[in-house]
Design an enzyme around this catalytic site. Structure first.
Site, mmCIF file in Angstrom:
data_model
loop_
_atom_site.group_PDB
_atom_site.id
_atom_site.type_symbol
_atom_site.label_atom_id
_atom_site.label_comp_id
_atom_site.label_asym_id
_atom_site.label_seq_id
_atom_site.Cartn_x
_atom_site.Cartn_y
_atom_site.Cartn_z
ATOM 1 N N ARG A 35 10.073 32.829 78.983
ATOM 2 C CA ARG A 35 8.806 33.145 78.307
ATOM 3 C C ARG A 35 7.867 33.959 79.187
ATOM 4 N NH1 ARG A 35 8.070 27.658 74.832
ATOM 5 N NH2 ARG A 35 8.998 28.518 72.954
ATOM 6 N N LYS A 201 18.029 18.493 59.670
ATOM 7 C CA LYS A 201 17.414 17.975 58.445
ATOM 8 C C LYS A 201 17.162 19.028 57.376
ATOM 9 C CE LYS A 201 14.426 15.519 61.081
ATOM 10 N NZ LYS A 201 13.058 15.667 61.303
ATOM 11 N N GLY A 351 14.047 28.543 68.236
ATOM 12 C CA GLY A 351 14.290 27.105 68.401
ATOM 13 C C GLY A 351 15.667 26.793 68.957
ATOM 14 N N GLY A 374 8.945 27.546 65.238
ATOM 15 C CA GLY A 374 8.040 27.168 64.150
ATOM 16 C C GLY A 374 7.430 28.390 63.484
HETATM 17 P P1 AMP Z 1 17.072 21.706 63.800
HETATM 18 O O1 AMP Z 1 16.014 21.461 64.835
HETATM 19 O O2 AMP Z 1 16.793 21.091 62.479
HETATM 20 O O3 AMP Z 1 17.471 23.166 63.716
HETATM 21 O O4 AMP Z 1 18.329 20.905 64.303
HETATM 22 C C1 AMP Z 1 19.058 21.238 65.456
HETATM 23 C C2 AMP Z 1 19.908 20.059 65.775
HETATM 24 O O5 AMP Z 1 20.814 19.842 64.717
HETATM 25 C C3 AMP Z 1 20.746 20.251 67.014
HETATM 26 O O6 AMP Z 1 20.243 19.413 68.026
HETATM 27 C C4 AMP Z 1 22.139 19.835 66.576
HETATM 28 O O7 AMP Z 1 22.755 18.931 67.468
HETATM 29 C C5 AMP Z 1 21.880 19.127 65.253
HETATM 30 N N1 AMP Z 1 23.064 19.129 64.380
HETATM 31 C C6 AMP Z 1 23.861 20.154 64.075
HETATM 32 N N2 AMP Z 1 24.878 19.745 63.315
HETATM 33 C C7 AMP Z 1 24.743 18.410 63.141
HETATM 34 C C8 AMP Z 1 25.508 17.396 62.467
HETATM 35 N N3 AMP Z 1 26.624 17.687 61.810
HETATM 36 N N4 AMP Z 1 25.033 16.133 62.512
HETATM 37 C C9 AMP Z 1 23.904 15.834 63.185
HETATM 38 N N5 AMP Z 1 23.147 16.736 63.850
HETATM 39 C C10 AMP Z 1 23.561 18.004 63.824
#
Ligand code: AMP
Length: 396
Positions: A35, A201, A351, A374
């Site tokens: 950064r 999520k 992210g 974000g």
């Molecule tokens: P996000 O911040 O929502 O983009 O989520 C990123 C996170 O999703 C990472 O830390 C990954 O480890 C997690 N992730 C990816 N695939 C899976 C999965 N099949 N089950 C649980 N977590 C996951």
């Protein structure tokens, strides 16, 4: 078009640049200075154009006195000095006589870094709640304001919206680059336009899905969120991650945009999420009751490839597996390999996906890796970013 730093005569002017020096620190060491490096173009431009440069940044969150000690910008000032090969005047204050005097004593080409803007959060969240008096006070310290902190521009803080309300304002090179790549995606992407969504999520991506489902030609879904979509289409997902509250949303999307949403056809599963876990790949309708899906399978990669090969624009937000564990990162790695060999404009939405592709060694395969998770998500949701909206328009 917003005004940029190039639109101002900086000579002998006190130029406040809001940068994003929110770097990770462990044991009083900066573990990743990306950064800081990313802000150098704008800072150097101001120096070379004879400005008196005043830098402002936040670092971490400040709720207690201990947080202040942990998030002292002094350490950043030292790294910046090395990177610029120049003395940095670091002022351990966010207001007051010492700061004001140091600013008045600046000579053209000097660089001053003020203490963490969020020290002002200790009392009444003044920085983060965009306290009007604070914004006005900070504005009184300079002649021109440049926002180059993309990562915080989705928030209205005193150090962005507050100051820009009272000074002639523009964006720096970093934000200019973010907008150059992200705005066409929202307004007029080259088609076919393919979106890859993953991560944990569904709830975090609802806004993006709602906005992009009408704009994209295809949305390829992987990662933890895919299992909620699969459950919504009556598939047994065993013990995989599920976002129960959003099953109805997934059903709605699948019913109304069936031809656009592409779900995994196979999956890699484990019984327990741990480094040494044995993995099993199977078709999507063969997941066992005690299994957790942790990655997309080989056939899904092949399927995704058929869409990606035709694409002219690709944006990817969210890893398609638990990439942090090496043996669960094959899908994310495989996707990088596919993307490496296609000629579309390829963008990473920041992210976790940014750290995934950088850690896996694919940084150079992308046209743009957004610096704001974000902020880029909110742009993709179709929202306006207050820290950028407030900047003056270029009328020419
Ligand atoms: P996000 O911040 O929502 O983009 O989520 C990123 C996170 O999703 C990472 O830390 C990954 O480890 C997690 N992730 C990816 N695939 C899976 C999965 N099949 N089950 C649980 N977590 C996951």
């Amino acid at each position: 078009m917003k005004k940029t730093i190039r639109d101002f005569d900086l000579n002998n002017k006190k130029v406040i640049i809001r940068v994003d020096f929110n770097v990770p620190i462990k044991n009083q060491m900066i573990t990743d200075d990306t950064r800081i490096k990313e802000s150098l173009d704008t800072i150097n431009y101001a120096i070379n154009n004879n400005a008196k440069v005043i830098l402002m940044s936040h670092l971490g969150r400040i709720k207690t006195k201990e947080d202040e000690i942990k998030n002292d910008l002094q350490i950043v000032s030292e790294r910046l000095s090395k990177l610029l090969n120049k003395e940095i005047i670091f002022i351990n204050a966010t207001r007051g006589i010492e700061l004001e005097k140091a600013i008045n004593d600046l000579k053209c080409g000097d660089v001053l870094l003020m203490q963490n803007t969020r020290y002002e959060d200790l009392i009444d969240q003044k920085e983060s709640s965009n306290d009007l008096r604070l914004g006005k006070y900070w504005a009184s310290l300079g002649d021109i304001y440049i926002n180059d902190a993309f990562g915080t521009s989705h928030r209205a803080h005193a150090s962005n919206v507050g100051i820009a309300t009272y000074l002639p304002s523009g964006i720096g090179f970093l934000i200019e680059k973010e907008l150059k790549y992200l705005q066409p995606i929202i307004n007029n992407p080259k088609r076919p336009f393919v979106v890859i969504l993953g991560g944990s999520k569904v709830s975090d991506k609802i806004g993006v899905i709602k906005n992009l489902v009408n704009k994209a030609d295809y949305i390829l879904i992987g990662g933890g969120m895919a299992y909620t979509f699969l459950k919504a289409s009556q598939i047994n997902i065993g013990k995989s991650l599920v976002d129960e509250e959003n099953i109805d949303f997934c059903k709605y999307v699948l019913e109304n945009y069936a031809d656009k949403i592409i779900l995994p056809i196979d999956t890699v599963n484990v019984e327990k999420i741990e480094d040494s876990a044995a993995t099993r790949q199977c078709f999507i309708n063969e997941i066992k009751e005690n299994e957790i899906g942790i990655d997309i399978g080989y056939n899904t990669l092949k399927l995704f490839k058929t869409y990606l090969e035709q694409s002219k624009t690709v944006i990817w937000n969210g890893p398609v597996g638990i990439f942090e564990i090496d043996s669960f990162s094959k899908g994310t790695r495989g996707l990088c390999e596919i993307l490496k060999n296609i000629s579309a404009v390829k963008i990473i939405g920041g992210g976790d996906t940014a750290s995934a592709v950088i850690n896996l060694g694919y940084k150079d395969c992308f046209d743009h890796i957004s610096t704001g998770g974000g902020a880029s998500l909110e742009l993709l949701e179709g929202k306006k970013l207050p820290g950028i909206e407030v900047i003056e328009e270029n009328e020419n």
